[in-house]
Design an enzyme around this catalytic site. Structure first.
Site, PDB file in Angstrom:
ATOM      1  CB  SER A 156     -85.589 -69.620 -67.807  1.00  0.00           C
ATOM      2  OG  SER A 156     -85.672 -68.547 -67.211  1.00  0.00           O
ATOM      3  CG  ASP A 250     -78.720 -64.711 -67.788  1.00  0.00           C
ATOM      4  OD1 ASP A 250     -79.774 -63.992 -67.253  1.00  0.00           O
ATOM      5  OD2 ASP A 250     -78.943 -65.956 -67.601  1.00  0.00           O
ATOM      6  CG  HIS A 280     -81.866 -65.767 -69.380  1.00  0.00           C
ATOM      7  ND1 HIS A 280     -81.902 -66.238 -68.364  1.00  0.00           N
ATOM      8  CD2 HIS A 280     -83.499 -66.248 -69.639  1.00  0.00           C
ATOM      9  CE1 HIS A 280     -82.574 -67.024 -67.909  1.00  0.00           C
ATOM     10  NE2 HIS A 280     -83.716 -66.879 -68.804  1.00  0.00           N
TER      11      HIS A 280
END
Length: 315
Positions: A156, A250, A280
Site C-alpha cells: 500500500s 480494491d 486491499h
C-alpha cells in the site's frame, strides 16, 4: 471471480450495525488504534511464529539529524538476501507492530534479513519526510548488510514509498537494488482510476479513505504532481526487476495494473500477480484468510524466482 467467502463474511460483520465510520470522522489516535487492532493477532503458523526468525529493534539516523526505529528480522535459514520493508497504512497509520507478521513471513519465505522501517508518518511529518526516511532506511540496510541482493519492498503506501526510493536510487546511483516488491501500490494521487472503478466503496478501503490519506500526506496540492507522488506519470525507465501485486476488489486495482503495464513498456522486467477475489490489505490477513495466504505465497514465489534468475545471470 467472486469475492472470497471469508472476506465477504468479514465485510458483512463489519457492516452489521451500519457502514464503518470513515477514518476522517474519528480522531487520528483512534484511527491508528483501530488499524493496529485489526492488524495485530497472536502468532500461530510456524512460518510467522517468533521461533522462525529473531527480531531486534535499532535506530537509524534521518537526513535531518533526527532518527527513527527499524526492526531487523533474521530468519533461521538465510539465503543471503536482504529486504528493506516499508509498511502500509496510508502514510498515516501502521507501524512496526502492525506489519510484524508480514515481515516474518517475508523473511522466512525468501531466506532474507528484513529491515522494517518505522518511518515518520503524516500528518505530523508530511511529504517528503516519510520518503526521505524510507530512503535513509534503505541506505542503512545496504551499508549494514553488504554483498546481499537488496530488495526494496512495501505494501500500500509503503509500496509507493518503495517505488519512490527506487526512483531516487536510480537517479543518484548510490544505492544498488536487485528488485522491488510493490503490493497494491497507490500511484495516482488524483484517484482517477480508483474513482472510476467498480470497487470504490464497500470493500474495506474506500476512495474517500485514500483521499483523506493523500490530504494528510501531501497537504500542498502543488506537490502532488511531483514524480515521487504522481508515480504513475513518473519516468519509470531503468528500474530494477519488479513484482507488482494487485487485489481484485480494491479501489487501487486498476492503477496497479496500469503501473505494471507502464513498467513493462519502459523495459523493466515485471511480474504481475493478480489477487483474484481479494481486497486491499490481504497481505496482512494471511493468518485468517487462506486465499490471502495462497496469493501472498505466489507473490513471494515470484520475487524468489526473480532473485534466483539474477544469481544465475551472474554465475
Amino acid at each position: 471471480m467472486p469475492l472470497d467467502r471469508i472476506l465477504r463474511s468479514l465485510i458483512a460483520w463489519q457492516r452489521a450495525d451500519g457502514p464503518p465510520v470513515p477514518a476522517r470522522e474519528i480522531s487520528l489516535e483512534n484511527a491508528r488504534e483501530r488499524y493496529l487492532a485489526n492488524a495485530v493477532r497472536p502468532h500461530g503458523a510456524d512460518h510467522d511464529s517468533p521461533a522462525a526468525v529473531t527480531a531486534a529493534d535499532t535506530t537509524v539516523g534521518a537526513t535531518d539529524g533526527s532518527s527513527f526505529r527499524c526492526r531487523v528480522y533474521t530468519p533461521v535459514h538465510d539465503a543471503g538476501r536482504v529486504v528493506t520493508y516499508l509498511h502500509g497504512g496510508g502514510w498515516v497509520l501502521g507501524d512496526l507492530d502492525s506489519h510484524d507478521r508480514a515481515c516474518r513471513i517475508v523473511a522466512t519465505a525468501l531466506g532474507a534479513v528484513v529491515v522494517s522501517a518505522d518511518y515518520r508518518r503524516a500528518p505530523e511529518f508530511p511529504y517528503p519526510v516519510p520518503l526521505l526516511d524510507a530512503a535513509a532506511a534503505a541506505r542503512w540496510t545496504s551499508r549494514s548488510f553488504p554483498g546481499r541482493d537488496h530488495v526494496i519492498a512495501g505494501d500500500s503506501a509503503g509500496a509507493a514509498l518503495a517505488l519512490g526510493v527506487a526512483l531516487d536510487a536510480r537517479d543518484t546511483g548510490d544505492l544498488a537494488l536487485a528488485a522491488q516488491l510493490l503490493v497494491y501500490p497507490p500511484v495516482d494521487p488524483r484517484l482517477l482510476f480508483a474513482s472510476a472503478g467498480p470497487y470504490a466503496d464497500g470493500y474495506l478501503l474506500t476512495v474517500d479513505d485514500m483521499a483523506w490519506h493523500y490530504d494528510l500526506y501531501v497537504p500542498d496540492p502543488r506537490q502532488r504532481g511531483e514524480p515521487a507522488v504522481d508515480l504513475l506519470n513518473a519516468d519509470l525507465r531503468n528500474l530494477p526487476p519488479t513484482v507488482v501485486a494487485t487485489a481484485e476488489f480494491d479501489p487501487l486495482h486498476d492503477e496497479g495494473v496500469e503501473l505494471a503495464d507502464k513498467l513493462a513498456v519502459t523495459g523493466v522486467p515485471v511480474r504481475h500477480v493478480p489477487g483474484a477475489g481479494l481486497v486491499h490489505g490481504y497481505f496482512l490477513m494471511q493468518d485468517i484468510v487462506p486465499a490471502a495466504a495462497a496469493c501472498a505465497g505466489r507473490v513471494l514465489g515470484e520475487l524468489d524466482a526473480v532473485l534466483r534468475s539474477l544469481r544465475v545471470g551472474r554465475a
